[in-house]
Design a protein around this motif. Structure first.
Motif, PDB file in Angstrom:
ATOM      1  N   GLU A   1       0.837  -1.201   0.000  1.00  0.00           N
ATOM      2  CA  GLU A   1       0.000   0.000   0.000  1.00  0.00           C
ATOM      3  C   GLU A   1       0.872   1.250   0.000  1.00  0.00           C
ATOM      4  O   GLU A   1       0.636   2.198  -0.766  1.00  0.00           O
ATOM      5  CB  GLU A   1      -0.918   0.014   1.214  1.00  0.00           C
ATOM      6  CG  GLU A   1      -1.973  -1.079   1.232  1.00  0.00           C
ATOM      7  CD  GLU A   1      -2.885  -0.974   2.432  1.00  0.00           C
ATOM      8  OE1 GLU A   1      -3.463   0.104   2.636  1.00  0.00           O
ATOM      9  OE2 GLU A   1      -2.996  -1.954   3.189  1.00  0.00           O
ATOM     10  N   ASN A   2       1.877   1.265   0.871  1.00  0.00           N
ATOM     11  CA  ASN A   2       2.779   2.418   0.935  1.00  0.00           C
ATOM     12  C   ASN A   2       3.519   2.605  -0.382  1.00  0.00           C
ATOM     13  O   ASN A   2       3.723   3.732  -0.834  1.00  0.00           O
ATOM     14  CB  ASN A   2       3.778   2.234   2.077  1.00  0.00           C
ATOM     15  CG  ASN A   2       3.111   2.267   3.443  1.00  0.00           C
ATOM     16  OD1 ASN A   2       2.031   2.823   3.600  1.00  0.00           O
ATOM     17  ND2 ASN A   2       3.752   1.679   4.434  1.00  0.00           N
ATOM     18  N   ALA A   3       3.921   1.485  -0.985  1.00  0.00           N
ATOM     19  CA  ALA A   3       4.639   1.569  -2.265  1.00  0.00           C
ATOM     20  C   ALA A   3       3.759   2.188  -3.343  1.00  0.00           C
ATOM     21  O   ALA A   3       4.224   3.008  -4.148  1.00  0.00           O
ATOM     22  CB  ALA A   3       5.113   0.179  -2.692  1.00  0.00           C
ATOM     23  N   LEU A   4       2.486   1.817  -3.365  1.00  0.00           N
ATOM     24  CA  LEU A   4       1.571   2.399  -4.360  1.00  0.00           C
ATOM     25  C   LEU A   4       1.398   3.896  -4.113  1.00  0.00           C
ATOM     26  O   LEU A   4       1.421   4.697  -5.057  1.00  0.00           O
ATOM     27  CB  LEU A   4       0.214   1.700  -4.298  1.00  0.00           C
ATOM     28  CG  LEU A   4      -0.848   2.254  -5.253  1.00  0.00           C
ATOM     29  CD1 LEU A   4      -0.431   2.026  -6.704  1.00  0.00           C
ATOM     30  CD2 LEU A   4      -2.210   1.622  -4.986  1.00  0.00           C
ATOM     31  N   ILE A   5       1.219   4.284  -2.869  1.00  0.00           N
ATOM     32  CA  ILE A   5       1.035   5.701  -2.542  1.00  0.00           C
ATOM     33  C   ILE A   5       2.238   6.515  -2.979  1.00  0.00           C
ATOM     34  O   ILE A   5       2.114   7.576  -3.606  1.00  0.00           O
ATOM     35  CB  ILE A   5       0.786   5.862  -1.029  1.00  0.00           C
ATOM     36  CG1 ILE A   5      -0.555   5.245  -0.641  1.00  0.00           C
ATOM     37  CG2 ILE A   5       0.832   7.340  -0.627  1.00  0.00           C
ATOM     38  CD1 ILE A   5      -0.763   5.127   0.855  1.00  0.00           C
ATOM     39  N   GLU A   6       3.432   6.022  -2.647  1.00  0.00           N
ATOM     40  CA  GLU A   6       4.641   6.758  -2.997  1.00  0.00           C
ATOM     41  C   GLU A   6       4.925   6.712  -4.494  1.00  0.00           C
ATOM     42  O   GLU A   6       5.387   7.693  -5.088  1.00  0.00           O
ATOM     43  CB  GLU A   6       5.833   6.207  -2.203  1.00  0.00           C
ATOM     44  CG  GLU A   6       5.717   6.425  -0.703  1.00  0.00           C
ATOM     45  CD  GLU A   6       5.431   7.865  -0.347  1.00  0.00           C
ATOM     46  OE1 GLU A   6       6.163   8.756  -0.814  1.00  0.00           O
ATOM     47  OE2 GLU A   6       4.448   8.114   0.387  1.00  0.00           O
ATOM     48  N   ALA A   7       4.662   5.578  -5.130  1.00  0.00           N
ATOM     49  CA  ALA A   7       4.860   5.477  -6.582  1.00  0.00           C
ATOM     50  C   ALA A   7       3.968   6.479  -7.303  1.00  0.00           C
ATOM     51  O   ALA A   7       4.403   7.157  -8.261  1.00  0.00           O
ATOM     52  CB  ALA A   7       4.559   4.064  -7.059  1.00  0.00           C
ATOM     53  N   PHE A   8       2.722   6.609  -6.852  1.00  0.00           N
ATOM     54  CA  PHE A   8       1.797   7.559  -7.475  1.00  0.00           C
ATOM     55  C   PHE A   8       2.291   8.987  -7.289  1.00  0.00           C
ATOM     56  O   PHE A   8       2.227   9.806  -8.219  1.00  0.00           O
ATOM     57  CB  PHE A   8       0.404   7.389  -6.865  1.00  0.00           C
ATOM     58  CG  PHE A   8      -0.616   8.329  -7.433  1.00  0.00           C
ATOM     59  CD1 PHE A   8      -1.082   8.178  -8.728  1.00  0.00           C
ATOM     60  CD2 PHE A   8      -1.124   9.371  -6.671  1.00  0.00           C
ATOM     61  CE1 PHE A   8      -2.029   9.052  -9.249  1.00  0.00           C
ATOM     62  CE2 PHE A   8      -2.068  10.249  -7.177  1.00  0.00           C
ATOM     63  CZ  PHE A   8      -2.519  10.082  -8.475  1.00  0.00           C
ATOM     64  N   TYR A   9       2.799   9.282  -6.100  1.00  0.00           N
ATOM     65  CA  TYR A   9       3.329  10.624  -5.842  1.00  0.00           C
ATOM     66  C   TYR A   9       4.439  10.968  -6.834  1.00  0.00           C
ATOM     67  O   TYR A   9       4.458  12.070  -7.410  1.00  0.00           O
ATOM     68  CB  TYR A   9       3.859  10.695  -4.414  1.00  0.00           C
ATOM     69  CG  TYR A   9       4.642  11.945  -4.117  1.00  0.00           C
ATOM     70  CD1 TYR A   9       4.002  13.162  -3.903  1.00  0.00           C
ATOM     71  CD2 TYR A   9       6.034  11.917  -4.082  1.00  0.00           C
ATOM     72  CE1 TYR A   9       4.720  14.318  -3.659  1.00  0.00           C
ATOM     73  CE2 TYR A   9       6.768  13.072  -3.828  1.00  0.00           C
ATOM     74  CZ  TYR A   9       6.115  14.265  -3.617  1.00  0.00           C
ATOM     75  OH  TYR A   9       6.827  15.413  -3.381  1.00  0.00           O
ATOM     76  N   HIS A  10       5.353  10.048  -7.070  1.00  0.00           N
ATOM     77  CA  HIS A  10       6.473  10.322  -7.981  1.00  0.00           C
ATOM     78  C   HIS A  10       6.041  10.237  -9.444  1.00  0.00           C
ATOM     79  O   HIS A  10       6.595  10.959 -10.293  1.00  0.00           O
ATOM     80  CB  HIS A  10       7.617   9.353  -7.696  1.00  0.00           C
ATOM     81  CG  HIS A  10       8.253   9.567  -6.355  1.00  0.00           C
ATOM     82  ND1 HIS A  10       9.036  10.660  -6.074  1.00  0.00           N
ATOM     83  CD2 HIS A  10       8.179   8.848  -5.198  1.00  0.00           C
ATOM     84  CE1 HIS A  10       9.435  10.609  -4.810  1.00  0.00           C
ATOM     85  NE2 HIS A  10       8.930   9.522  -4.259  1.00  0.00           N
ATOM     86  N   ALA A  11       5.056   9.389  -9.743  1.00  0.00           N
ATOM     87  CA  ALA A  11       4.569   9.288 -11.123  1.00  0.00           C
ATOM     88  C   ALA A  11       3.971  10.611 -11.589  1.00  0.00           C
ATOM     89  O   ALA A  11       4.098  10.982 -12.762  1.00  0.00           O
ATOM     90  CB  ALA A  11       3.537   8.169 -11.229  1.00  0.00           C
ATOM     91  N   LYS A  12       3.314  11.321 -10.697  1.00  0.00           N
ATOM     92  CA  LYS A  12       2.719  12.617 -11.064  1.00  0.00           C
ATOM     93  C   LYS A  12       3.781  13.603 -11.531  1.00  0.00           C
ATOM     94  O   LYS A  12       3.491  14.497 -12.336  1.00  0.00           O
ATOM     95  CB  LYS A  12       1.961  13.196  -9.864  1.00  0.00           C
ATOM     96  CG  LYS A  12       0.701  12.452  -9.496  1.00  0.00           C
ATOM     97  CD  LYS A  12      -0.022  13.125  -8.339  1.00  0.00           C
ATOM     98  CE  LYS A  12       0.799  13.091  -7.054  1.00  0.00           C
ATOM     99  NZ  LYS A  12       0.116  13.707  -5.912  1.00  0.00           N
ATOM    100  N   GLU A  13       4.991  13.447 -11.000  1.00  0.00           N
ATOM    101  CA  GLU A  13       6.078  14.353 -11.367  1.00  0.00           C
ATOM    102  C   GLU A  13       6.899  13.832 -12.543  1.00  0.00           C
ATOM    103  O   GLU A  13       7.638  14.591 -13.169  1.00  0.00           O
ATOM    104  CB  GLU A  13       7.008  14.553 -10.166  1.00  0.00           C
ATOM    105  CG  GLU A  13       6.329  15.114  -8.926  1.00  0.00           C
ATOM    106  CD  GLU A  13       5.834  16.520  -9.142  1.00  0.00           C
ATOM    107  OE1 GLU A  13       6.411  17.245  -9.977  1.00  0.00           O
ATOM    108  OE2 GLU A  13       4.852  16.909  -8.475  1.00  0.00           O
ATOM    109  N   SER A  14       6.774  12.534 -12.840  1.00  0.00           N
ATOM    110  CA  SER A  14       7.637  11.912 -13.850  1.00  0.00           C
ATOM    111  C   SER A  14       6.957  11.705 -15.193  1.00  0.00           C
ATOM    112  O   SER A  14       7.621  11.742 -16.234  1.00  0.00           O
ATOM    113  CB  SER A  14       8.129  10.538 -13.347  1.00  0.00           C
ATOM    114  OG  SER A  14       8.830  10.655 -12.137  1.00  0.00           O
ATOM    115  N   LEU A  15       5.663  11.460 -15.189  1.00  0.00           N
ATOM    116  CA  LEU A  15       4.983  11.020 -16.398  1.00  0.00           C
ATOM    117  C   LEU A  15       4.076  12.110 -16.953  1.00  0.00           C
ATOM    118  O   LEU A  15       3.529  12.922 -16.211  1.00  0.00           O
ATOM    119  CB  LEU A  15       4.136   9.773 -16.088  1.00  0.00           C
ATOM    120  CG  LEU A  15       4.875   8.580 -15.482  1.00  0.00           C
ATOM    121  CD1 LEU A  15       3.887   7.462 -15.162  1.00  0.00           C
ATOM    122  CD2 LEU A  15       5.973   8.081 -16.410  1.00  0.00           C
TER     123      LEU A  15
END
Length: 879
Positions: free
Chosen positions: A455-469
């Motif tokens: 769950e934490n990995a998904l939350i953090e991945a989404f946070y960084h995806a917003k800045e990367s993609l």
């Protein structure tokens, strides 16, 4: 290389700066603890304003009181919600009792027994270990006497057990015997909800017996809402704490520190009488000056700059003191070394860090959290030059924080300053690295084995995806990575991310882009599954409009939205709207995709569900069998879509009275779902619920009861306590207890189901009528006829309006209402109702062997017999 000066290896511990008015507020509350039922003193203000320092200082006043007046001892303890696990009610209560037990020898017998019973119920095969309990715990003494802690054997005989335990438990056993003796009959969720009450009783008993007072400090209160700031559920997150406070009363002062004031008056206006809320504002200039002097900053020109730039926030001053001392190692600080405006102070601060330190902090400002291992990876990947072995030195600065689990973070203002003043290409590279880091943790995810780390990995991945993609890449990536969480029913988790992604897509691509429609459709599906039908309705309508405009009215995606829209209307009880949408979706799918496509099977199966609910069983049966044929042809036998169709076909056979066909199909569907989803999935719960209903109708109550209970446990845990599906299971469980003759258990379950349905559904929804009918029947059997009649009448009106005059559910209510009139001797009013019910069942072609028909016709025959006996009795006929 040393980060901190050699003469202070740890971060600066600044002295407490007197906050006179807030100390006086505490003293006033302290001396008036017993004046009202509850005393809650709240300190709130922005982060860094000095709440924690104040909270740490106040216990010194208590200790001074205890030293000067030992006749009226005050006990105290403190818990900080910055530690994540303490935000869980049971862990908070466990820690609170442990601290008070260790410091003051307080006994928490009721709480210990309740908590042990809870754990034993959810872990029946794991024995309790005596060594896990303190010397003062009753559980330890119980385990000294008994080989195993078996609640069903021990707790009903608490008084008898207490006589064999040390003498100190006998008084407690006499006082709390009734509460404790109920524990074996409570479900684990019920015990969990009552844990605050048990602890409160123990603490209240101690305070009453000793004439002592208590002060409980709670810090970082805002952490309770870290993952959910939805206003509608704001006060539900600390409901358990209010329950704890309410059951102690008097002799206890609660001191709560957080960023915001409490809003408990929204729950009950009476809380206004007990809340003393004090906002902590800027530190007065005099106090700020005193702090700087005490920390060795004597230069007036520097003092002036620091006070102005700090804006009265003590944490800013602490940062300034750190930097001042670091600069002074090399040269005499000057006013120019410090920023004059708050926005720039951190930029000036980092100028006096070593190059390796600055580069490392720039990298660390991109992720929100890290630990020692991730720190090493980042330092190595971006070659900052900082030694990975100096982790502790870097984290000694006051703008860095490490919790008790090794989770590290940076003060937000410091973090933002670093991000704003670094190379943006580097920033994006770090975001990309972090996205890959967390995405790798989500690869090939087994939906039965999702953990908090995932769950934490998904939350953090989404946070960084917003800045990367880019926007469309973000949409495609998130749909893929969140799919296992969707299938595993982690709907609350991914809903907020979908909402945020939707805003991004609309801003970047425009409101009518196909990717926007996809996000709207998926978000609507989440709302539908969570029972938030009104939100789903609006989003499906928007999706439909966009797809019709951009894709055309014959596109498969448009048909998918029609099907989803129809499914929502079906669940909302608006069957006519659902029917036309299903038919239109099916027409498009068959034309574009062919007759054997999975989407065709889905629409056909949903349409079959609708016809079943409308009482048109023959149409439903043909469609359901066709859906199964398609699924078995295009999927493997263990596919979850096969299980869904099997379950729905079973339910149809059940309602048609063909139990022999329904049973094996339910069992087959259940086996598939448990294998694919694991035992705690909502789809598993749905099949369990249906299977329990079948056993109930077959009279096999002992088989039905554990299935209903298991269903309810899964649904409450996954869907929440207010979901319409939970209401359906509560209704079914109540019906089972009704048929078993246990009216006392049935009535509150029916009432709880009705409360949920009236809150979540349209007032004319058939499910509300079903619950009204069931409650009326229960009152009828209890002899409370005056309560039953208006419920029957209201139920009949809803069903006739929503389903039509010829629906089988209308016949059921007519039959029950006729029984009611028969019971009170009004045979002439009962007769036409029975006859109409028989006509409806015959019209729907349920068949003479259907239970509905046999029950109703037998009731009608019984009525004729009663009417005949009455006529003979009064001399109208000769026997």
């Amino acid at each position: 290389m040393s980060v901190c000066p050699a003469n202070f290896d740890e971060k600066v511990k600044c002295p407490f700066v007197d906050r006179k008015e807030f100390i006086e507020a505490f003293e006033n509350a302290f001396w008036n603890i017993d004046q009202k039922n509850y005393s809650i003193l709240v300190y709130y203000g922005v982060a860094g304003i000095g709440k924690t320092s104040l909270r740490k200082e106040l216990p010194t006043l208590i200790e001074k009181h205890n030293e000067s007046d030992w006749h009226t001892r005050v006990i105290w303890t403190s818990i900080d919600f910055a530690t994540e696990q303490y935000r869980q009610p049971y862990k908070f209560l466990e820690v609170l009792s442990s601290q008070l037990r260790q410091k003051y020898g307080i006994k928490f017998n009721s709480f210990d027994i309740a908590l042990a019973t809870y754990w034993k119920k959810i872990n029946p095969y794991s024995p309790l270990v005596k060594e896990d309990y303190s010397e003062n715990s009753i559980v330890r003494d119980v385990l000294d006497i008994c080989d195993e802690f078996v609640p069903v054997n021990l707790i009903p005989n608490v008084y008898k057990l207490a006589k064999s335990l040390p003498e100190r438990y006998q008084k407690w056993a006499l006082k709390r015997k009734e509460d404790i003796s109920k524990l074996p009959n409570l479900e684990p969720t019920e015990i969990y909800e009552r844990l605050p009450v048990y602890l409160a009783h123990d603490l209240a008993d101690h305070l009453q017996n000793t004439s002592e007072s208590a002060v409980i400090f709670i810090d970082t209160y805002e952490a309770l809402w870290e993952k959910d700031r939805d206003k509608g559920s704001f006060n539900s997150r600390d409901e358990w704490l209010r329950k704890l406070i309410e059951n102690i009363q008097k002799s206890c002062l609660w001191v709560i520190c957080g960023k915001e004031s409490l809003r408990w008056e929204e729950v009950d206006e009476d809380w206004k009488n007990y809340l003393y809320q004090r906002k902590i504002g800027k530190l007065p200039e005099k106090d700020a000056l005193d702090l700087l002097k005490q920390c060795g900053i004597t230069e007036e020109n520097i003092q002036k700059v620091l006070i102005e730039s700090s804006e009265g926030v003590p944490y800013y001053l602490e940062l300034s003191i750190d930097i001042y001392r670091k600069i002074k190692q090399k040269k005499q600080p000057t006013p120019e070394n410090f920023a004059k405006v708050p926005e720039g102070i951190f930029c000036r601060f980092v100028k006096y860090l070593d190059g390796e330190e600055k580069e490392t902090l720039k990298v660390l400002s991109v992720p929100r959290y890290w630990n020692r291992e991730l720190f090493k990876k980042l330092v190595k990947e971006f070659n900052t030059g900082y030694p990975a072995t100096s982790f502790s030195e870097l984290h000694s600065f006051s703008f860095m924080d490490i919790d008790d689990k090794g989770k590290c973070s940076m003060h937000q203002l410091m973090r933002k300053s670093l991000q704003d003043n670094q190379d943006q290409d580097l920033k994006k590279e770090v975001h990309n690295f972090m996205l890959d880091f967390y995405s790798n943790q989500l690869k090939d995810l087994d939906i039965k084995a999702i953990t908090q780390e995932h769950e934490n990995a998904l939350i953090e991945a989404f946070y960084h995806a917003k800045e990367s993609l880019e926007a469309e890449e973000l949409c495609e990536w998130f749909i893929s990575v969140s799919d296992p969480f969707d299938r595993a029913a982690f709907w609350q988790l991914i809903t907020s991310m979908y909402e945020e992604m939707l805003q991004i897509l609309e801003a970047k691509l425009g409101p009518e882009n196909p990717s926007v429609a996809t996000a709207l459709n998926n978000l609507a599906g989440l709302y539908k599954r969570m029972g938030e039908y009104e939100k789903a309705l609006q989003l499906y309508q928007r999706t439909l409009d966009i797809r019709e405009k951009t894709l055309g009215s014959q596109h498969p995606d448009f048909a998918t939205t029609l099907n989803n829209f129809a499914e929502l209307y079906r669940q909302m009880g608006e069957y006519e709207k659902a029917l036309s949408l299903y038919q239109k979706a099916l027409e498009i799918d068959e034309k574009v995709l062919g007759p054997y496509h999975p989407s065709v099977a889905t629409t056909i199966d949903n349409l079959a569900l609708l016809y079943r609910q409308m009482g048109e069983y023959e149409k439903a049966l043909q469609l359901s069998q066709r859906a199964l044929e398609i699924c078995e042809k295009v999927f493997n036998p263990q596919h979850p879509d096969v299980a869904i169709v099997l379950n729905n076909l079973s339910l149809l056979y059940y309602q048609m009275g063909d139990y022999d066909r329904a049973l094996p199909l339910y069992q087959k569907a259940l086996n598939i779902q448990e294998e694919v989803f694991g035992p705690q999935h909502p789809d598993v719960a749905t099949t369990l619920n249906n299977l329990a209903g079948l056993y109930n109708s077959m009279g096999e109550y002992e088989k039905a009861l554990p299935l209903y209970q298991r269903t309810l446990d899964i649904q409450e845990n996954v869907l929440g306590l207010q979901h319409p599906t939970v209401a359906a299971t509560l209704n079914n469980l109540a019906e089972l207890y009704h048929q078993m003759g246990d009216y006392e258990k049935a009535l509150p379950l029916h009432q709880r189901a009705l409360n949920i349905r009236e809150k979540m559904l349209d007032p004319q929804h058939p499910d509300i009528a079903i619950t009204l009918n069931n409650i009326a029947l229960l009152y009828n059997n209890m002899g409370e006829y005056e309560k039953a009649l208006p419920l029957y009448q209201r139920a009949l009106k809803i069903l006739e309006d929503s389903l039509g005059l010829e629906h089988p559910d209308v016949a059921v209510t007519l039959n029950n209402l006729a029984i009611f009139y028969s019971n009170i001797g009004k045979y002439e009013e009962a007769l036409p109702l029975f006859e109409r019910a028989v006509d409806i069942i015959d019209c729907t072609k349920l068949g003479l062997n259907h239970p509905y028909f046999s029950i109703t016709i037998n009731n009608l025959i019984g009525l004729y017999d009663s009417m005949l006996e009455e006529m003979i009795f009064y001399g109208y006929l000769r026997s």
